[in-house]
Design a protein around this motif. Structure first.
Motif, mmCIF file in Angstrom:
data_model
loop_
_atom_site.group_PDB
_atom_site.id
_atom_site.type_symbol
_atom_site.label_atom_id
_atom_site.label_comp_id
_atom_site.label_asym_id
_atom_site.label_seq_id
_atom_site.Cartn_x
_atom_site.Cartn_y
_atom_site.Cartn_z
ATOM 1 N N ASP A 1 0.697 -1.245 -0.029
ATOM 2 C CA ASP A 1 -0.022 0.127 -0.091
ATOM 3 C C ASP A 1 0.915 1.246 -0.110
ATOM 4 O OD1 ASP A 1 -2.635 1.029 0.120
ATOM 5 O OD2 ASP A 1 -2.463 1.499 2.082
ATOM 6 N N SER A 2 1.963 1.006 0.894
ATOM 7 C CA SER A 2 2.826 2.494 0.776
ATOM 8 C C SER A 2 3.624 2.650 -0.616
ATOM 9 C CB SER A 2 3.662 2.303 1.948
ATOM 10 O OG SER A 2 4.732 1.194 1.954
ATOM 11 N N LEU A 3 4.007 1.471 -0.998
ATOM 12 C CA LEU A 3 4.630 1.462 -2.393
ATOM 13 C C LEU A 3 3.722 2.256 -3.646
ATOM 14 C CD1 LEU A 3 7.092 0.950 -4.115
ATOM 15 C CD2 LEU A 3 5.948 -1.147 -4.757
ATOM 16 N N GLU A 4 2.464 1.951 -3.322
ATOM 17 C CA GLU A 4 1.447 2.529 -4.406
ATOM 18 C C GLU A 4 1.328 4.132 -4.301
ATOM 19 O OE1 GLU A 4 -2.444 0.372 -3.815
ATOM 20 O OE2 GLU A 4 -1.705 -1.423 -5.263
ATOM 21 N N HIS A 5 1.463 4.260 -3.027
ATOM 22 C CA HIS A 5 1.351 5.958 -2.754
ATOM 23 C C HIS A 5 2.605 6.679 -2.949
ATOM 24 C CE1 HIS A 5 -2.386 4.258 -0.857
ATOM 25 N NE2 HIS A 5 -3.061 5.406 -1.424
ATOM 26 N N SER A 6 3.608 5.765 -3.212
ATOM 27 C CA SER A 6 4.972 6.504 -3.315
ATOM 28 C C SER A 6 5.098 7.625 -4.435
ATOM 29 C CB SER A 6 5.971 5.475 -3.328
ATOM 30 O OG SER A 6 7.473 5.978 -3.711
ATOM 31 N N ARG A 7 5.605 8.836 -4.279
ATOM 32 C CA ARG A 7 5.973 9.569 -5.526
ATOM 33 C C ARG A 7 6.996 9.366 -6.503
ATOM 34 N NH1 ARG A 7 4.988 15.355 -2.202
ATOM 35 N NH2 ARG A 7 2.926 14.846 -1.302
ATOM 36 N N LYS A 8 7.747 8.368 -5.799
ATOM 37 C CA LYS A 8 8.946 7.891 -6.780
ATOM 38 C C LYS A 8 8.328 7.111 -8.034
ATOM 39 C CE LYS A 8 12.192 7.725 -3.055
ATOM 40 N NZ LYS A 8 13.164 6.725 -2.273
ATOM 41 N N ARG A 9 9.142 7.303 -9.121
ATOM 42 C CA ARG A 9 8.874 6.794 -10.608
ATOM 43 C C ARG A 9 9.919 6.384 -11.275
ATOM 44 N NH1 ARG A 9 4.550 7.241 -8.165
ATOM 45 N NH2 ARG A 9 2.560 7.809 -9.024
ATOM 46 N N ASN A 16 8.573 -13.056 -4.980
ATOM 47 C CA ASN A 16 8.792 -14.424 -5.410
ATOM 48 C C ASN A 16 7.441 -14.991 -5.536
ATOM 49 O OD1 ASN A 16 9.213 -17.399 -5.103
ATOM 50 N ND2 ASN A 16 9.562 -17.280 -2.963
ATOM 51 N N ILE A 17 7.318 -15.533 -6.700
ATOM 52 C CA ILE A 17 5.720 -16.193 -7.004
ATOM 53 C C ILE A 17 5.346 -17.261 -6.653
ATOM 54 C CG2 ILE A 17 5.527 -14.389 -9.124
ATOM 55 C CD1 ILE A 17 6.081 -16.714 -10.968
ATOM 56 N N ASP A 18 6.638 -18.136 -6.053
ATOM 57 C CA ASP A 18 6.338 -19.478 -5.560
ATOM 58 C C ASP A 18 5.785 -19.331 -4.098
ATOM 59 O OD1 ASP A 18 7.721 -20.681 -7.624
ATOM 60 O OD2 ASP A 18 9.494 -20.683 -6.849
ATOM 61 N N ASP A 19 5.883 -18.000 -3.612
ATOM 62 C CA ASP A 19 5.095 -17.721 -2.164
ATOM 63 C C ASP A 19 4.049 -16.927 -2.404
ATOM 64 O OD1 ASP A 19 4.718 -16.077 0.192
ATOM 65 O OD2 ASP A 19 6.828 -16.902 0.969
ATOM 66 N N PRO A 20 2.759 -17.357 -1.788
ATOM 67 C CA PRO A 20 1.648 -16.678 -1.908
ATOM 68 C C PRO A 20 1.719 -15.337 -1.455
ATOM 69 C CG PRO A 20 1.398 -18.825 -0.710
ATOM 70 C CD PRO A 20 2.635 -18.618 -0.859
ATOM 71 N N TYR A 21 2.536 -14.887 -0.633
ATOM 72 C CA TYR A 21 2.709 -13.269 -0.257
ATOM 73 C C TYR A 21 3.402 -12.760 -1.399
ATOM 74 C CZ TYR A 21 1.651 -14.486 4.507
ATOM 75 O OH TYR A 21 0.980 -14.830 5.750
ATOM 76 N N GLY A 22 4.143 -13.410 -1.966
ATOM 77 C CA GLY A 22 4.683 -12.580 -3.315
ATOM 78 C C GLY A 22 3.597 -12.451 -4.339
ATOM 79 N N LEU A 23 2.703 -13.406 -4.585
ATOM 80 C CA LEU A 23 1.680 -13.103 -5.556
ATOM 81 C C LEU A 23 0.923 -11.768 -5.187
ATOM 82 C CD1 LEU A 23 0.723 -16.814 -6.169
ATOM 83 C CD2 LEU A 23 1.780 -15.405 -7.754
ATOM 84 N N THR A 24 0.582 -11.875 -3.782
ATOM 85 C CA THR A 24 -0.221 -10.634 -3.301
ATOM 86 C C THR A 24 0.534 -9.244 -3.565
ATOM 87 O OG1 THR A 24 -1.100 -11.873 -1.602
ATOM 88 C CG2 THR A 24 -1.163 -9.782 -1.299
ATOM 89 N N PHE A 25 2.080 -9.392 -3.267
ATOM 90 C CA PHE A 25 2.733 -8.116 -3.505
ATOM 91 C C PHE A 25 2.605 -7.560 -4.950
ATOM 92 C CE2 PHE A 25 5.595 -9.509 0.092
ATOM 93 C CZ PHE A 25 4.958 -9.099 0.970
ATOM 94 N N LEU A 26 2.508 -8.631 -5.887
ATOM 95 C CA LEU A 26 2.364 -8.121 -7.436
ATOM 96 C C LEU A 26 1.151 -7.755 -7.894
ATOM 97 C CD1 LEU A 26 4.776 -10.757 -8.753
ATOM 98 C CD2 LEU A 26 5.407 -8.679 -8.488
ATOM 99 N N GLU A 27 0.220 -7.730 -6.984
ATOM 100 C CA GLU A 27 -1.200 -7.087 -7.389
ATOM 101 C C GLU A 27 -1.091 -5.732 -6.969
ATOM 102 O OE1 GLU A 27 -4.020 -9.056 -4.832
ATOM 103 O OE2 GLU A 27 -3.906 -11.081 -5.573
ATOM 104 N N ASP A 29 -0.725 -1.623 -7.552
ATOM 105 C CA ASP A 29 -0.928 -0.628 -9.014
ATOM 106 C C ASP A 29 0.313 -0.035 -9.086
ATOM 107 O OD1 ASP A 29 -1.807 0.320 -11.080
ATOM 108 O OD2 ASP A 29 -3.189 1.898 -9.792
ATOM 109 N N ILE A 30 1.555 -0.813 -9.734
ATOM 110 C CA ILE A 30 2.597 -0.034 -9.701
ATOM 111 C C ILE A 30 3.280 -0.119 -11.175
ATOM 112 C CG2 ILE A 30 3.135 0.193 -7.595
ATOM 113 C CD1 ILE A 30 5.133 -2.697 -8.190
ATOM 114 N N GLU A 31 4.220 0.428 -11.744
ATOM 115 C CA GLU A 31 4.721 0.498 -12.989
ATOM 116 C C GLU A 31 5.437 -0.686 -13.407
ATOM 117 O OE1 GLU A 31 3.619 4.299 -11.636
ATOM 118 O OE2 GLU A 31 5.391 3.139 -11.058
ATOM 119 N N LYS A 32 6.358 -0.973 -12.342
ATOM 120 C CA LYS A 32 7.187 -2.288 -12.621
ATOM 121 C C LYS A 32 7.085 -3.427 -11.708
ATOM 122 C CE LYS A 32 11.040 -3.725 -15.084
ATOM 123 N NZ LYS A 32 10.930 -3.771 -16.539
ATOM 124 N N LYS A 33 6.641 -4.428 -12.336
ATOM 125 C CA LYS A 33 6.582 -5.671 -11.410
ATOM 126 C C LYS A 33 7.591 -6.916 -11.952
ATOM 127 C CE LYS A 33 1.601 -4.814 -10.664
ATOM 128 N NZ LYS A 33 0.118 -5.304 -10.944
#
Length: 198
Positions: A1-9, A16-27, A29-33
């Motif tokens: 959530d904090s990354l989505e609201h970051s002003r940096k671009r 890590n997409i082998d980890d369920p948390y990793g899949l959640t992180f990749l949801e 809304d950011i420019e580079k996944k």
């Protein structure tokens, strides 16, 4: 959530997409996944002296030990490549990586010693991280000393470390008497599971 609201671009997430948390992180809304997985390398190898991965026909070796360090290596490679670093440069950098103090750090008895013993220093302090550490050494007999030798931390973590783990022959807890940040005796903290405030 904090990354989505970051002003940096651009905002970037390496996960890590082998980890369920990793899949959640990749949801997010950011420019580079930047996903990575154990399926990425053509081959990966674990030995008692390090790990290696083969990517794009290039073998990358490091002195880091354990499957969890394969994942760490893949994370580092994926992150560097996302910034445009060529794989050959990554190979050289990881190949020259020195052992990290307190992270599966090996201390080996010198040649000619009466007994050959390898001590491994690691600050793993959760059941999950200890499980992964034990697995890194397979069926090798293990004598484990669990405690607060880093000093000064919240010792509630020590209360749930299993001294009767199935992969360990002998284990013991030890305590240093640290009084950091107003906390009381190490033994009191571990015995009660709560910080003892003076």
């Amino acid at each position: 959530d904090s990354l989505e609201h970051s002003r940096k671009r651009p905002r970037r997430m390496v996960a890590n997409i082998d980890d369920p948390y990793g899949l959640t992180f990749l949801e997010a809304d950011i420019e580079k996944k930047v996903p990575y997985s154990l399926e990425d390398p053509e081959l990966h190898t674990l030995t008692k002296d390090g790990v290696s991965v083969v990517l794009e026909g290039i073998t990358i070796r490091t002195p880091l030990v354990g499957l969890f360090n394969i994942y760490n290596v893949l994370a580092a490679i994926s992150c560097a490549q996302s910034f445009g670093v060529p794989l050959k440069i990554i190979e050289r950098a990881l190949g020259d990586l020195p052992p990290i103090k307190g992270r599966v750090e090996k201390i080996i008895t010198p040649e000619g010693a009466a007994k050959h013993v390898t001590a491994v220093v690691d600050y793993a302090h959760t059941p999950d991280s200890l499980e992964k550490l034990y697995q890194s050494f397979g069926d090798t007999p293990k004598i484990c000393v669990l405690g607060n030798t880093g000093g000064g931390q919240d010792l509630r973590a020590c209360t749930h470390l299993d001294v009767n783990h199935k992969q360990v022959e002998h284990a013991a807890r030890i305590f240093e008497e640290t009084f950091a940040k107003g906390l009381g005796s190490s033994k009191e903290q571990v015995a009660t599971g709560e910080p003892v405030v003076r």
